[in-house]
Design an enzyme around this catalytic site. Structure first.
Site, mmCIF file in Angstrom:
data_model
loop_
_atom_site.group_PDB
_atom_site.id
_atom_site.type_symbol
_atom_site.label_atom_id
_atom_site.label_comp_id
_atom_site.label_asym_id
_atom_site.label_seq_id
_atom_site.Cartn_x
_atom_site.Cartn_y
_atom_site.Cartn_z
ATOM 1 N N ARG A 145 30.940 33.451 -42.987
ATOM 2 C CA ARG A 145 31.395 34.132 -41.775
ATOM 3 C C ARG A 145 32.648 34.958 -41.986
ATOM 4 O O ARG A 145 32.978 35.818 -41.169
ATOM 5 C CB ARG A 145 31.555 33.117 -40.640
ATOM 6 C CG ARG A 145 30.232 32.460 -40.262
ATOM 7 C CD ARG A 145 30.393 31.368 -39.213
ATOM 8 N NE ARG A 145 29.154 30.656 -38.995
ATOM 9 C CZ ARG A 145 28.758 29.592 -39.704
ATOM 10 N NH1 ARG A 145 29.527 29.128 -40.673
ATOM 11 N NH2 ARG A 145 27.611 29.001 -39.445
ATOM 12 N N GLU A 152 33.041 15.887 -48.852
ATOM 13 C CA GLU A 152 32.995 14.474 -48.488
ATOM 14 C C GLU A 152 32.292 13.669 -49.584
ATOM 15 O O GLU A 152 32.716 12.575 -49.944
ATOM 16 C CB GLU A 152 32.278 14.297 -47.146
ATOM 17 C CG GLU A 152 32.284 12.855 -46.652
ATOM 18 C CD GLU A 152 31.613 12.715 -45.293
ATOM 19 O OE1 GLU A 152 31.609 11.596 -44.758
ATOM 20 O OE2 GLU A 152 31.096 13.725 -44.768
#
Length: 236
Positions: free
Chosen positions: A121, A158
């Protein structure tokens, strides 16, 4: 089929982003405090219904319009995540233009020579900013997306790691860089982008994002590198 809009951001308007952009002094060498002070904080009142939006105080109308054009998708891409969807902002020409204008007003006189957009983006918001301020645009891409010789920077996820890459020679020593993305969450990607630019000798003036998720403390990972955001999303 017509687009069905989900509940929008819950927010409270504090200082004006236009005033922050127009009156922003030359950036100090370091200091997130100054960057934080010149951003517009959009935080939510817990008394409001989840997903409701309310413009409080005398904030810039452009920022209120930007915030209200962003929809929240619950449980996407997995349960428990409130996804900030900027595609609805892009459907609103005024909100889209106001977003670009606010960034341009802030950076047009700061001597920026390169705008680095983070995939994906950052490729939406970065190029029009770069064109408006007379800077080159450099895409920072995921692995194996750029042809030719690249330099890469790894960052932690993560579970596991990822990396971003940039063309060798696209950014030079002494370039003054602006890093652009739509959102700062944990700060891992932005931090990798900054390190990548600094490795080739560029001076990262600031990181600019449309949205921040403050509860994820992405600024902490960036240390003393300044960050400017237009809206701050309230936690669920």
């Amino acid at each position: 089929m017509p687009l069905r809009f989900q509940p929008r951001l819950r927010l409270r308007l504090l200082p004006s982003a236009a005033a922050a952009a127009a009156s922003a002094p030359p950036f100090p060498p370091h200091g997130p405090a100054s960057a934080t002070g010149s951003s517009v904080r959009l935080t939510g009142g817990r008394r409001r219904r989840r997903g409701a939006a309310v413009a409080m105080a005398s904030g810039d109308a452009r920022v209120a319009g930007i915030a209200s054009s962003i929809r929240v998708i619950p449980d996407f891409p997995k349960p428990g995540i409130m996804f900030q969807d900027i595609t609805t902002l892009l459907l609103d020409p005024k909100a889209f233009r106001d977003t670009i204008d606010l960034f341009v007003e802030r950076y047009k006189d700061q001597g920026i020579t390169v705008v680095a957009g983070v995939e994906a983006r950052g490729f939406i918001f970065g190029p029009p900013i770069a064109l408006a301020i007379g800077a080159k645009f450099v895409p920072l891409r995921k692995p194996k997306k750029l042809p030719g010789e690249v330099i890469s920077e790894e960052y932690s996820l993560e579970y596991g790691t990822d990396k971003i890459e940039m063309h060798v020679g696209a950014v030079e020593a002494n370039d003054r860089a602006l890093v652009v993305d739509d959102l700062i969450a944990t700060g891992g990607t932005l931090c990798a982008a900054v390190k990548l630019l600094e490795r080739v000798g560029a001076k990262v003036v600031e990181c600019a994002c449309v949205i921040e998720l403050p509860e994820l403390k992405g600024r902490d990972k960036l240390g003393d590198r300044p960050v400017f955001v237009l809206v701050k999303a309230d936690g669920a």
